[in-house]
Design an enzyme around this catalytic site. Structure first.
Site, mmCIF file in Angstrom:
data_model
loop_
_atom_site.group_PDB
_atom_site.id
_atom_site.type_symbol
_atom_site.label_atom_id
_atom_site.label_comp_id
_atom_site.label_asym_id
_atom_site.label_seq_id
_atom_site.Cartn_x
_atom_site.Cartn_y
_atom_site.Cartn_z
ATOM 1 N N ASP A 101 17.572 4.488 23.821
ATOM 2 C CA ASP A 101 18.698 5.062 23.074
ATOM 3 C C ASP A 101 19.005 6.455 23.614
ATOM 4 O O ASP A 101 18.414 7.443 23.197
ATOM 5 C CB ASP A 101 18.275 5.119 21.594
ATOM 6 C CG ASP A 101 19.352 5.665 20.708
ATOM 7 O OD1 ASP A 101 20.536 5.433 20.987
ATOM 8 O OD2 ASP A 101 19.003 6.341 19.713
ATOM 9 N N CYS A 154 32.064 9.958 17.535
ATOM 10 C CA CYS A 154 31.584 10.699 18.717
ATOM 11 C C CYS A 154 32.517 11.845 19.050
ATOM 12 O O CYS A 154 33.731 11.691 19.021
ATOM 13 C CB CYS A 154 31.571 9.809 19.954
ATOM 14 S SG CYS A 154 30.613 8.350 19.781
ATOM 15 N N TYR A 210 29.056 7.716 6.737
ATOM 16 C CA TYR A 210 28.865 7.271 8.121
ATOM 17 C C TYR A 210 28.800 8.515 8.997
ATOM 18 O O TYR A 210 29.708 9.332 8.967
ATOM 19 C CB TYR A 210 30.026 6.367 8.555
ATOM 20 C CG TYR A 210 29.891 5.862 9.979
ATOM 21 C CD1 TYR A 210 28.700 5.310 10.443
ATOM 22 C CD2 TYR A 210 30.966 5.922 10.865
ATOM 23 C CE1 TYR A 210 28.572 4.845 11.741
ATOM 24 C CE2 TYR A 210 30.855 5.456 12.171
ATOM 25 C CZ TYR A 210 29.650 4.911 12.597
ATOM 26 O OH TYR A 210 29.530 4.454 13.883
ATOM 27 N N ARG A 211 27.708 8.675 9.733
ATOM 28 C CA ARG A 211 27.605 9.883 10.553
ATOM 29 C C ARG A 211 27.116 9.561 11.963
ATOM 30 O O ARG A 211 26.341 8.623 12.171
ATOM 31 C CB ARG A 211 26.663 10.902 9.901
ATOM 32 C CG ARG A 211 25.221 10.462 9.820
ATOM 33 C CD ARG A 211 24.374 11.524 9.135
ATOM 34 N NE ARG A 211 22.962 11.203 9.171
ATOM 35 C CZ ARG A 211 22.014 11.930 8.609
ATOM 36 N NH1 ARG A 211 22.326 13.022 7.938
ATOM 37 N NH2 ARG A 211 20.743 11.591 8.688
ATOM 38 N N ARG A 262 18.301 11.894 21.990
ATOM 39 C CA ARG A 262 19.353 10.979 22.470
ATOM 40 C C ARG A 262 20.335 11.749 23.355
ATOM 41 O O ARG A 262 20.916 11.223 24.282
ATOM 42 C CB ARG A 262 20.077 10.397 21.261
ATOM 43 C CG ARG A 262 21.139 9.394 21.625
ATOM 44 C CD ARG A 262 21.728 8.725 20.389
ATOM 45 N NE ARG A 262 22.321 7.467 20.763
ATOM 46 C CZ ARG A 262 23.578 7.327 21.132
ATOM 47 N NH1 ARG A 262 24.387 8.368 21.151
ATOM 48 N NH2 ARG A 262 24.058 6.147 21.486
#
Ligand code: XMP
Length: 492
Positions: A254, A309, A389-390, A405
């Site tokens: 990831d 993003c 949602y993040r 990541r």
């Protein structure tokens, strides 16, 4: 660029396209959408009946959502903002979910009273229990029908008097078919599984067998358990080993930029140390694909297309997703390595365009974050329901782990430089409904192109370029929408 070349040469740039830039060219067809077969391969050893993965994000995939994804034929990829041990528990929970042999069996003690065992079974939500001694040897079985009418036994009688002591048992190698035959023959609903010393090792129930039958398209490993994926950091060899031991089917390296040579070295080492398939990502170019294709079991594509993003605006770097997928697929296809298109998919049409560009499967985050099975609670804002949602590169998510990541060192004294935002997404209800719309739309796309299977679709599909006028024409226009469609919202 050579040192004597003028900088202005850099401005002779290639074009890169994304979902809204293209449409699939309709073709002659005899394929009805419902007959289109969406079976695909997501990594060397894992096949899915539905070419869809849920994102490894802490507001998207934990065990509940992974279980439902696999039952519906897709793959859930567990996020890694949890300890490796917690991840192992979640992997095991998915693996146990549709097991033929239940291991966590509620048992009764022969000395308990009928009343006590009745209460215990009610609390545990079961309608029967094997009765075992202190060594787990099966002495009998007790069920609601044995005790509830209290006809022959009193409330205070001991279980040993009320239980059925002629117990039909099976051994560890029992199949669903064997168990069903035993149940029909003896008119029973549960069969304790025992070892050679008659000690209880598990239980097979009629209810369990029927539930498994309901999910006939489920994605399962060879042993019949549901498939599950898990994310590991680019340098997290320990987590990879723990997840592997817990039985994960696919590990996903990831990383926001897997064309980093240190990441590739580490991914190569992880691949050597685990039995699970290892998918490497994310990448977005032909060169990156070439750097990993010799050892990866799958390649995941996506540099900055995701709904949450901000990588492209923060770093100035990225690749529009249709071009990125096509470049990677050029390389991966030659080596027979599956490609996963990760991020930016808002509609089923985007998902099938990604497959046409060369992907074998698609990964989605925002699409699933609003479902019941995603972590987190429903919140209400201005009378509408949402779920959180993040981005995993948002400040909140990086504070909870996983900053590597983005190849960022954790430093208590310094603020993170985020590459994602924290947001809310409309609440959507059960995942099965959402997935049905997504896959149904993808099958429609296959019908328009006249392809019965994913490999055939990848070969047969062609793109046309869409102008901005064409794009406006594609959406509902010049009307006021009066009823919400289950698969379309203009501001998706
Ligand atoms: P969608 O569009 O389906 O995208 O919501 C999900 C994918 O986005 C990636 N991801 C991120 N990318 N910053 C990024 O640049 C982030 O904070 C972030 N969080 C997730 C990831 O690949 C996911 O599958």
């Amino acid at each position: 660029m050579a040192t004597d070349e003028p900088f202005s040469e850099k401005l002779r740039v290639p074009e890169a396209l994304t979902f809204d830039d293209v449409l699939l060219r309709p073709k002659e067809s005899r394929v009805e959408p419902d007959d289109a077969d969406t079976t695909t391969r997501v990594s060397t050893n894992v096949r899915l009946s539905v070419p869809v993965l849920s994102a490894a994000m802490d507001t998207v995939t934990e065990a509940d959502l992974a279980i439902e994804m696999a039952r519906q034929g897709g793959l859930g990829v567990l996020h890694r903002n949890m300890t490796p041990e917690e991840m192992a528990d979640q992997i095991e929970a998915v693996k146990r979910a549709d097991e033929l042999i239940i291991r966590d069996v509620v048992t009764a003690d022969p000395d308990q009273t009928v009343h006590e065992v009745d209460e215990m079974m009610e609390r545990a939500g079961v309608s029967g229990a094997p009765v075992v001694d202190e060594d787990d040897v099966v002495l009998g079985i007790i069920s609601g029908t044995d005790i509830r009418p209290y006809l022959e036994v009193g409330d205070r009688d001991e279980v040993r008097e009320a239980m059925t002591d002629e117990v039909i048992t099976a051994s560890e190698d029992v199949t669903a078919r064997d168990a069903l035959e035993l149940m029909y023959e003896h008119k029973i609903e549960r069969v304790p599984v025992v070892d050679e010393d008659d000690r209880l090792t598990g239980l097979v129930t009629m209810q369990g067998i029927l539930a498994r039958r309901e999910y006939d398209e489920a994605a399962r490993s060879d042993d019949g358990s549901l498939v599950v994926g898990a994310a590991v950091g680019p340098f997290e060899t320990d987590r990879a080993q723990i997840a592997d031991e817990a039985g994960v089917d696919v590990l996903f390296i990831d990383c926001a930029h897997a064309h980093n040579l240190n990441v590739i070295d580490s991914a190569r080492e992880i691949k050597q140390e685990v039995d699970a398939d290892v998918v490497v990502g994310n990448v977005g170019t032909r060169e990156a694909a070439e750097a990993v294709v010799d050892f990866a079991d799958g390649i995941k594509v996506g540099i900055g297309p995701g709904s949450i993003c901000t990588t492209r605006v923060v770093s100035g770097s990225g690749m529009p997703q249709i071009t990125a997928v096509a470049e990677v697929a050029d390389v991966a296809t030659r080596h027979d390595v599956p490609v996963i298109a990760d991020g930016g998919i808002r509609y089923s049409g985007d998902a099938i365009k990604a497959i046409a560009a060369g992907a074998d499967a698609v990964m989605l985050g925002s699409y699933f974050a609003g479902t019941d099975e995603a972590p987190g609670r429903v919140i209400t804002m201005n009378g509408k329901k949402y779920k959180q949602y993040r981005g995993m590169g948002s400040v909140g998510a990086m504070n909870d782990g996983g900053g590597d990541r983005y190849l960022k060192e954790e430093d208590e004294d310094e603020e993170f430089v985020p590459e994602g935002v924290e947001a809310a997404t409309p609440y959507k209800g059960p995942l099965a409904q959402e997935l049905h719309q997504l896959v149904g739309g993808m099958q429609s796309g296959m019908g328009y192109v006249g392809a019965e299977t994913i490999p055939e679709f990848k070969e047969r599909s062609e793109f046309v370029r869409v102008s901005s006028a064409g794009q406006t024409e594609s959406h509902a226009h010049d009307v006021v929408i009066t009823d919400e469609a289950p698969n379309y919202s203009p501001d998706s």
